[in-house]
Design a protein around this motif. Structure first.
Motif, PDB file in Angstrom:
ATOM      1  N   ARG A 206       0.914  -0.494  -0.037  1.00  0.00           N
ATOM      2  CA  ARG A 206       0.044   0.463  -0.164  1.00  0.00           C
ATOM      3  C   ARG A 206       0.741   1.382  -0.102  1.00  0.00           C
ATOM      4  NH1 ARG A 206      -4.447  -0.530   4.510  1.00  0.00           N
ATOM      5  NH2 ARG A 206      -4.876   1.496   3.653  1.00  0.00           N
ATOM      6  N   MET A 207       1.768   1.469   0.668  1.00  0.00           N
ATOM      7  CA  MET A 207       3.241   2.472   1.014  1.00  0.00           C
ATOM      8  C   MET A 207       3.655   2.512  -0.988  1.00  0.00           C
ATOM      9  SD  MET A 207       4.895   1.380   3.945  1.00  0.00           S
ATOM     10  CE  MET A 207       6.311   2.665   4.321  1.00  0.00           C
TER      11      MET A 207
ATOM     12  N   ARG B  54       0.123   6.672  -6.729  1.00  0.00           N
ATOM     13  CA  ARG B  54      -0.990   7.928  -6.850  1.00  0.00           C
ATOM     14  C   ARG B  54      -0.938   8.802  -6.642  1.00  0.00           C
ATOM     15  NH1 ARG B  54      -3.339   4.637  -3.807  1.00  0.00           N
ATOM     16  NH2 ARG B  54      -3.165   5.128  -1.541  1.00  0.00           N
ATOM     17  N   GLN B  55       0.357   9.706  -5.985  1.00  0.00           N
ATOM     18  CA  GLN B  55       0.391  11.099  -5.374  1.00  0.00           C
ATOM     19  C   GLN B  55       1.742  11.211  -6.580  1.00  0.00           C
ATOM     20  OE1 GLN B  55       2.675  10.289  -2.178  1.00  0.00           O
ATOM     21  NE2 GLN B  55       0.185  10.954  -0.463  1.00  0.00           N
TER      22      GLN B  55
ATOM     23  N   LEU C  21       0.700   3.991  -2.895  1.00  0.00           N
ATOM     24  CA  LEU C  21      -0.176   5.661  -2.326  1.00  0.00           C
ATOM     25  C   LEU C  21       1.121   6.289  -3.273  1.00  0.00           C
ATOM     26  CD1 LEU C  21      -1.185   7.601  -0.129  1.00  0.00           C
ATOM     27  CD2 LEU C  21       0.644   7.437   1.295  1.00  0.00           C
TER      28      LEU C  21
END
Ligand SMILES: Cc1cc2nc3c(=O)[nH]c(=O)nc-3n(C[C@H](O)[C@H](O)[C@H](O)COP(=O)(O)O)c2cc1C
Length: 201
Positions: free
Chosen positions: A108-109, A115-116, A112
């Motif tokens: 998930r890191m 996505r960012q 993220l």
């Protein structure tokens, strides 16, 4: 067919399990691959190499339920030095514990980060018992999943995969305790010493 840059984010990259997983990936991938260890000095160089590849495969171990600092620091540099053409980012993560889901937070890191920073998130292979599995007959389970991972990245049909040793927790704990106790013994360290913080000094 695309091309894949494989980056090893293990703090002990030159003699890491991640290196072995990355080698199995390269051997079983039909697309062009290039492999590099992430070091503290090559971040910018690796960022510029990304231009040449359609895909990035991050291969790394789980450290304290997250991504190791070697990889974290590289991602910070990548944030500041993005390539003009952003590759799709896939993950091959291994952890010491039995359950492959232990790797979920680390995955998930990376999700993220993607996505960012505007990267498409690709495939994932989560390996449990990653310290041990390659030296057991269950190595074949890893090989099978690595082939699937390679096929999914080559075809851009991204997916999430996992594997581990098919053992009960009790059996795994027994086997891993015996392994580490013997490992310590070979290096002149007792089980009791390993159970103290002195081991860090
Ligand atoms: C400092 C440190 C922290 C670790 N943290 C975890 C953890 O939180 N969960 C886990 O399952 N394994 C953990 N491990 C085990 C590693 O993920 C495992 O040994 C892995 O195979 C190492 O891969 P590498 O050789 O590619 O670095 C840790 C290992 C170290 C050295």
């Amino acid at each position: 067919m695309g091309s894949i840059l494989i980056l090893n984010g293990s703090p002990r990259a030159p003699r890491s399990n991640s290196k072995r997983y990355a080698a199995l990936f390269s051997e079983n991938c039909k697309a062009r691959t290039a492999y590099f260890n992430i070091s503290s000095k090559n971040h910018v160089e690796l960022c510029s190499k990304l231009e040449e590849f359609s895909d990035l495969l991050l291969v790394f171990p789980l450290y304290a339920d997250g991504i190791p600092v070697t990889l974290l620091n590289f991602l910070k540099t990548l944030e500041q030095n993005p390539p003009a053409n952003k590759p799709n980012v896939s993950v091959l993560v291994n952890c010491g514990f039995l359950e492959s889901r232990q790797n979920d937070v680390a995955v998930r890191m990376i999700g993220l980060f993607c996505r960012q920073n505007g990267y498409r998130f690709g495939s994932v292979l989560k390996i449990g018992s990653g310290e041990a599995i390659l030296d057991t007959p269950f190595r074949l389970l890893v090989l099978w999943k690595i082939k699937k991972l390679a096929a999914s990245i080559q075809s851009a049909k991204y997916c999430t995969l996992q594997t581990t040793m098919p053992l009960s927790k009790k059996m795994f704990l027994k086997a891993s305790t015996a392994y580490w106790t013997n490992f310590g013994k070979r290096n002149g360290i007792t089980k009791e010493q390993m159970e103290t913080m002195q081991i860090e000094k």
